[in-house]
Design a protein around this motif. Sequence first.
Motif, PDB file in Angstrom:
ATOM      1  N   ASP A  14      -9.019   2.037 -10.277  1.00  0.00           N
ATOM      2  CA  ASP A  14      -8.235   1.181 -11.168  1.00  0.00           C
ATOM      3  C   ASP A  14      -6.991   0.613 -10.482  1.00  0.00           C
ATOM      4  OD1 ASP A  14     -10.043   1.687 -13.252  1.00  0.00           O
ATOM      5  OD2 ASP A  14      -8.982   3.523 -13.801  1.00  0.00           O
ATOM      6  N   SER A  15      -6.206   1.482  -9.857  1.00  0.00           N
ATOM      7  CA  SER A  15      -5.002   0.988  -9.192  1.00  0.00           C
ATOM      8  C   SER A  15      -5.353   0.116  -7.989  1.00  0.00           C
ATOM      9  CB  SER A  15      -4.109   2.158  -8.761  1.00  0.00           C
ATOM     10  OG  SER A  15      -4.767   3.017  -7.859  1.00  0.00           O
ATOM     11  N   SER A  16      -6.465   0.432  -7.328  1.00  0.00           N
ATOM     12  CA  SER A  16      -6.893  -0.361  -6.169  1.00  0.00           C
ATOM     13  C   SER A  16      -7.249  -1.790  -6.586  1.00  0.00           C
ATOM     14  CB  SER A  16      -8.102   0.295  -5.501  1.00  0.00           C
ATOM     15  OG  SER A  16      -7.796   1.608  -5.081  1.00  0.00           O
ATOM     16  N   VAL A  17      -8.001  -1.909  -7.681  1.00  0.00           N
ATOM     17  CA  VAL A  17      -8.379  -3.237  -8.164  1.00  0.00           C
ATOM     18  C   VAL A  17      -7.177  -3.958  -8.752  1.00  0.00           C
ATOM     19  CG1 VAL A  17      -9.807  -4.489  -9.826  1.00  0.00           C
ATOM     20  CG2 VAL A  17     -10.794  -2.624  -8.497  1.00  0.00           C
ATOM     21  N   ALA A  18      -6.262  -3.233  -9.385  1.00  0.00           N
ATOM     22  CA  ALA A  18      -5.028  -3.856  -9.889  1.00  0.00           C
ATOM     23  C   ALA A  18      -4.282  -4.542  -8.751  1.00  0.00           C
ATOM     24  CB  ALA A  18      -4.145  -2.818 -10.561  1.00  0.00           C
ATOM     25  N   GLU A  48      -4.041  18.753  -1.674  1.00  0.00           N
ATOM     26  CA  GLU A  48      -4.587  17.763  -2.611  1.00  0.00           C
ATOM     27  C   GLU A  48      -3.728  16.504  -2.621  1.00  0.00           C
ATOM     28  OE1 GLU A  48      -5.798  21.290  -5.716  1.00  0.00           O
ATOM     29  OE2 GLU A  48      -3.760  20.734  -5.236  1.00  0.00           O
ATOM     30  N   SER A  49      -2.402  16.679  -2.611  1.00  0.00           N
ATOM     31  CA  SER A  49      -1.492  15.528  -2.618  1.00  0.00           C
ATOM     32  C   SER A  49      -1.642  14.693  -1.359  1.00  0.00           C
ATOM     33  CB  SER A  49      -0.045  15.997  -2.763  1.00  0.00           C
ATOM     34  OG  SER A  49       0.193  16.510  -4.051  1.00  0.00           O
ATOM     35  N   ASP A  50      -1.794  15.377  -0.218  1.00  0.00           N
ATOM     36  CA  ASP A  50      -1.960  14.657   1.047  1.00  0.00           C
ATOM     37  C   ASP A  50      -3.214  13.781   1.035  1.00  0.00           C
ATOM     38  OD1 ASP A  50       0.326  15.865   2.134  1.00  0.00           O
ATOM     39  OD2 ASP A  50      -0.830  17.572   2.886  1.00  0.00           O
ATOM     40  N   ILE A  51      -4.282  14.309   0.447  1.00  0.00           N
ATOM     41  CA  ILE A  51      -5.538  13.555   0.387  1.00  0.00           C
ATOM     42  C   ILE A  51      -5.389  12.333  -0.514  1.00  0.00           C
ATOM     43  CG2 ILE A  51      -7.931  13.653  -0.435  1.00  0.00           C
ATOM     44  CD1 ILE A  51      -7.997  16.550   0.596  1.00  0.00           C
ATOM     45  N   ILE A  52      -4.718  12.495  -1.639  1.00  0.00           N
ATOM     46  CA  ILE A  52      -4.458  11.352  -2.528  1.00  0.00           C
ATOM     47  C   ILE A  52      -3.683  10.276  -1.783  1.00  0.00           C
ATOM     48  CG2 ILE A  52      -3.130  10.604  -4.552  1.00  0.00           C
ATOM     49  CD1 ILE A  52      -3.840  13.338  -5.806  1.00  0.00           C
ATOM     50  N   ILE A  53      -2.662  10.691  -1.044  1.00  0.00           N
ATOM     51  CA  ILE A  53      -1.826   9.743  -0.307  1.00  0.00           C
ATOM     52  C   ILE A  53      -2.639   9.040   0.779  1.00  0.00           C
ATOM     53  CG2 ILE A  53       0.128   9.563   1.289  1.00  0.00           C
ATOM     54  CD1 ILE A  53       1.423  11.851  -0.417  1.00  0.00           C
ATOM     55  N   GLU A  54      -3.464   9.790   1.492  1.00  0.00           N
ATOM     56  CA  GLU A  54      -4.293   9.196   2.540  1.00  0.00           C
ATOM     57  C   GLU A  54      -5.292   8.201   1.956  1.00  0.00           C
ATOM     58  OE1 GLU A  54      -4.074   9.381   5.910  1.00  0.00           O
ATOM     59  OE2 GLU A  54      -2.170  10.333   5.385  1.00  0.00           O
ATOM     60  N   ASN A  55      -5.870   8.541   0.803  1.00  0.00           N
ATOM     61  CA  ASN A  55      -6.811   7.626   0.153  1.00  0.00           C
ATOM     62  C   ASN A  55      -6.119   6.325  -0.264  1.00  0.00           C
ATOM     63  OD1 ASN A  55      -8.903   9.443   0.419  1.00  0.00           O
ATOM     64  ND2 ASN A  55      -8.741  10.236  -1.661  1.00  0.00           N
ATOM     65  N   ALA A  56      -4.913   6.460  -0.819  1.00  0.00           N
ATOM     66  CA  ALA A  56      -4.159   5.277  -1.241  1.00  0.00           C
ATOM     67  C   ALA A  56      -3.775   4.417  -0.035  1.00  0.00           C
ATOM     68  CB  ALA A  56      -2.908   5.706  -2.006  1.00  0.00           C
ATOM     69  N   LYS A  57      -3.385   5.076   1.037  1.00  0.00           N
ATOM     70  CA  LYS A  57      -3.018   4.349   2.267  1.00  0.00           C
ATOM     71  C   LYS A  57      -4.217   3.580   2.814  1.00  0.00           C
ATOM     72  CE  LYS A  57      -0.988   5.096   6.851  1.00  0.00           C
ATOM     73  NZ  LYS A  57      -0.482   6.123   7.812  1.00  0.00           N
TER      74      LYS A  57
END
Length: 355
Positions: A14-18, A48-57
């Motif tokens: 969702d945030s990626s398409v936004a 878990e937080s690091d993975i979220i950040i890496e995915n967003a990056k």
Amino acid sequence: MKKKVVVGMSGGVDSSVAAYLLKEQGYDVIGMTMKVFPGNKVCGNLTESDIIIENAKKVCEDLEIPFVKIDLIDEFRDKVVNNFINEYINGRTPNPCIACNKYIKFDAFLKEALNLGADYIATGHYSRVKKCDDRYLIFKAEDDKKDQTYMFYNMKQQQLKYLLMPCGNYTKDKIREFAKEIGLEVHNKKDSEEICFIPDNNHGKYILSNTDKRILPGNFVDKYGKVLGKHKGIIYYTIGQRKGLGIALGKPVFVTDIIPNKNEIVLGEEKEIFKTELIAKEVNFIPFDKLENKMRVTAKIRYSARPALATIEPVSSGKVKVVFHEKQRAITKGQSVVFYLENLLVGGGVIESII
């Protein structure tokens, strides 16, 4: 000059398409991810937080937009986690996403974005913001099944004027279709449904590990105060609960009340958890500043509930009395009651008491 918008990036679809949609609309887009909790190690030294950040990056790299990471761990712990723990200890059932929106996503995050010179912030939520005359209003999303307006009743005008939510104009299927068309790996990523800082969904275990307060066993009682058995601590229970009580009485029983000052859990028949009236505190309205008279609305007593006809009226100390036209199942202190006029989000508040 292009308007600058900072998009809250979670690494999800969702945030990626936004971010993609806003870039296509001609905005100067920056992706920003908040680190709000340390998380458990899940792969080597990665949490878990690091993975979220890496995915967003990675998504930001794919979209060719700048990426920024901010640390809001202290703010999140203070405003969201500690409140979550204290509410359960005091016999209430909080919604941490509402607290996060109020204090983190649309307060601390907004301030960080404005410091970067942003004209707007954006999220991947399914809601719509429109300006009508001199006020900003929130309307339900195009996809009613994914609508998230329940979470936004605390929004103020000075926040709404900066907010864009492009996903609210599309169905979830269409958003996934956009993601697949532009080659984003997250196009089929499963939606997250658990509390973000409790990935195993065991809130009792989490509270025990994150408080120095003693969680003591106590008595199950009936509505007359007769002791029925022992419970393991009030943090493990919520109104309407039937499963996991750990007590056999020869018939189905439900949690009908929680009495924290006595450390008691009241059990009863299912019909006893159906109520029609409540008092809400910490009330906020969006189309207007203050409720002056009685108003007929539809209202939801939790995120997953169906809207039901109700009448709201102002009472003392800025609180609101809500009277449902039909009985509602398991009205729960600490949850939020949210008001609508058809697709317009009117406002809401925290359920303080059930009448």
